[in-house]
Design an enzyme around this catalytic site. Structure first.
Site, PDB file in Angstrom:
ATOM      1  N   HIS A  78       2.964   9.421  -9.150  1.00 38.14           N
ATOM      2  CA  HIS A  78       3.426   9.040  -8.040  1.00 38.14           C
ATOM      3  C   HIS A  78       4.254  10.022  -7.405  1.00 38.14           C
ATOM      4  O   HIS A  78       4.337  11.028  -8.084  1.00 38.14           O
ATOM      5  CB  HIS A  78       4.741   7.594  -8.670  1.00 38.14           C
TER       6      HIS A  78
ATOM      7  N   HIS B 177       5.133  11.099  -2.609  1.00 37.22           N
ATOM      8  CA  HIS B 177       5.831  10.703  -1.458  1.00 37.22           C
ATOM      9  C   HIS B 177       4.808  11.241  -0.616  1.00 37.22           C
ATOM     10  O   HIS B 177       5.273  11.878   0.683  1.00 37.22           O
ATOM     11  CB  HIS B 177       7.141  10.922  -1.105  1.00 37.22           C
TER      12      HIS B 177
ATOM     13  N   ASP C  19     -16.470   6.037  -2.811  1.00 35.03           N
ATOM     14  CA  ASP C  19     -16.950   6.764  -3.793  1.00 35.03           C
ATOM     15  C   ASP C  19     -15.647   6.511  -4.997  1.00 35.03           C
ATOM     16  O   ASP C  19     -15.912   6.784  -6.170  1.00 35.03           O
ATOM     17  CB  ASP C  19     -16.911   7.853  -3.187  1.00 35.03           C
TER      18      ASP C  19
ATOM     19  N   HIS D 250       7.499   2.620   0.488  1.00 34.66           N
ATOM     20  CA  HIS D 250       7.961   3.156  -1.028  1.00 34.66           C
ATOM     21  C   HIS D 250       6.890   5.007  -0.972  1.00 34.66           C
ATOM     22  O   HIS D 250       7.307   5.314   0.177  1.00 34.66           O
ATOM     23  CB  HIS D 250       8.152   2.492  -2.273  1.00 34.66           C
TER      24      HIS D 250
ATOM     25  N   TYR E   2     -24.410   9.034 -10.006  1.00 34.04           N
ATOM     26  CA  TYR E   2     -24.009  11.112  -9.238  1.00 34.04           C
ATOM     27  C   TYR E   2     -23.587  12.250 -10.114  1.00 34.04           C
ATOM     28  O   TYR E   2     -23.021  10.988 -11.126  1.00 34.04           O
ATOM     29  CB  TYR E   2     -22.970  10.851  -8.146  1.00 34.04           C
TER      30      TYR E   2
END
Lengths: 227, 227, 227, 227
Positions: A94, A96, A119, A168, A225
């Site tokens: 997580h 910001h 991708d 958030h 790939y």
């Protein structure tokens, strides 16, 4: 205990800074040991500049601290909900980060308009719904996990390894914590590109076939790939 | 074989990172030896941080690996189409650089509104058309090359050393691979400038005479820029 | 005198540069010693690259220089107004950081649309009103302080540790000068994020309950963020 | 000859790179020795990474090379026009810095909406008019100088030390070349800030009294900013 995983989690948190995804203490990365059903996560509000792997906190899936002298990240309950819902994931991140958070603030999904996104993310990157007053007041971080999972009712977390939580910021995940960090950096770059595109042409579109082609050339049994 | 060219190709790929044009493995540069009709290109999905010239892959114009223990870039077929169509070019570069990719996502040409662009690109930088389902499914990377060449029906690849492929990203080229890298950095900067301009004044224009003046003072027999 | 505070003030000014908030000499940070009723502030127009703590200027609350061979920052009178009005603050920072200044130039409050802002600022970050000709002509820097305080008539400077002064730029504060610097970096990042969001969705909103939740989990007696 | 001035000019050109104002060879700085009526300028198209002061070119006001083994900057004639028209200036800088060039491409003046601009530029930063085909074809760089001077018919080049040339980019100047470089960095930052502001509020305004206050507190006999 879990010394190797603690080092990985510590390194992953430092990599978030290296990728320019975290200002001050605004991020957290965790990894799970599926055999022991234990999660290693960054301590809450601790400065990255002096972070050591020994300071990582071990919690069980009920959120109880098993080892560590610090309190775990305040977002721990959100991480745990994701681990419990999705057995296929090994790490959660997580942040910001600027552009992904900007999208989260708008309440919009990040629309898929380029192969860069295809991708890694098999479609629009979803944004969660508004949380109710009750959800915010009760067990906010756990409920944040629940609204993410609700948003994925018709989505596959392996094919869509991230979300923006409304007002958030972004959460990403992966089979490993390294992959979760990688997806976090990818989402930020995509969020920037598509923000710019949206200002030039608000009606842009992409053929869904192109999404499928690019996603499938990197993922699944027919991927070609890489080495 | 082609040791010198491999070093140039390796260095060119690293220069893309240095110029801030590549995140992770999102780019590839190649060069051709016209005498031997062989192309040297970056291996697919290999990290830039440890790239060595010995790892560059040699392919012929049919796309067959002639030397190298890695698979060539997944975009190799696109590079080869350009080399086959345009004998005057010696190097090709593909990136997902932020602003040029943002334009590619919009489907718009990058309009010429400044002398910075005119110094390198003799007009609007073209964007390719949508690819058909058939083109995407069949031989996608080869067909990507074909839609670029189709877009250049009335354009001169020497005077217009780059393109944005719709929903994908920029390709640039040059007489040498160094020039192709240079043009890639120039296109990214132009893409940024003109994005900003477009937000301030959506109706801006530039006299075509000014384009001609600037292009011709740097290119062709009457050029007087530089030493 | 006040050697320790001078070192903190010097370091704080240098930290503004480190955080990318200051170009050339465009910023100033100060701290107050509440017991001695003395303020230490950066000298006016002095280059950051060679700033020494011994060069910091000591002034009293009337603005008289008590110690220091340099003139204090031209914005000193603004800082002093804030210290006199708000006994709870220990440090003040002023910069012309890019995005916060851009908002100041618009005359708009920075609307709260994300938890990043709510973690630090308990609501919209206010913008001051236009100053009158008389206020500009008379004692401009002192009047700048007064319009800030006027704007805070119904705001708590502890819960809202910053402002954008119309057509000018941001001021932030905190219990300490370190906190004021921190808030300055936070405001710049928020100003950037919310600028981007505003371009994607001009009608975005955030539940006030979410603001309260995030602000209160970091501040006040029920805070649970950090150690 | 003019060894000291050559060092200053070389350093000024390198400072443009350090301030992030120049990509590749896209800039040039010059200074004049008013006694000898000679101008020292960067050579054309030479890489900054290996620039030496001995390579700077000395030209007279007629544009003839007096000393130096390289050709002077292709924009030399523009610099000379400004030196001839304005005896008060000692240095001239031209770049293609991102945001100032973006404004130049729009054909708009950079409106004054903040004190950051008022601290250096006494009003809107002007943009020149379109050049005619005849002006472009004849003696383009000299005519570029003439349209700048024409634009300053009612402007004072001391109080307005810069311009954006339509579809081209910024020129700045100052009493010295160091001041010209400083003004170039300031203009780029202002161009960025005001671009951002213009996207948030297209109708923003600033009291002209505030412009006067800020300009006059830094310039002229009643200045009180700095030491």
């Amino acid at each position: 205990m879990l010394e190797e995983l603690k080092e990985k989690v510590c390194q992953a948190n430092l990599d978030l800074v290296k990728h320019g995804l975290v200002l001050f203490t605004w991020g957290n990365a965790s990894a799970i040991d599926r055999n022991q059903r234990l999660v290693v996560i960054k301590p809450s509000g601790v400065s990255y500049s002096q972070m050591k792997s020994a300071e990582m906190v071990v919690v069980n899936l009920a959120g109880e601290v098993i080892e560590g002298r610090y309190k775990p990240s305040s977002d721990t309950a959100t991480h745990l909900e994701l681990y419990k819902a999705w057995p296929e994931i090994g790490g959660v991140v997580h942040t910001h980060s600027t552009y992904a958070t900007a999208w989260a603030q708008t309440g919009y999904d990040i629309p898929i308009v380029g192969t860069t996104q295809a991708d890694y993310f098999y479609g629009d990157i979803p944004c969660t719904r508004d949380m109710s007053v009750d959800e915010i007041d009760r067990a906010y971080e756990l409920e944040t996990g629940k609204v993410i999972i609700e948003r994925f009712e018709n989505l596959n977390p392996t094919e869509m390894p991230g979300v923006v939580v409304k007002n958030h910021g972004p959460f990403t995940w992966g089979r490993s914590i390294e992959e979760a960090v990688h997806n976090s950096a990818v989402m930020e770059e995509i969020a920037k590109m598509t923000y710019i595109s949206s200002q030039i042409n608000s009606k842009m579109t992409m053929n869904t076939h192109l999404t499928e082609k690019h996603y499938k050339r990197k993922h699944g049994k027919n991927a070609y790939y890489g080495q």
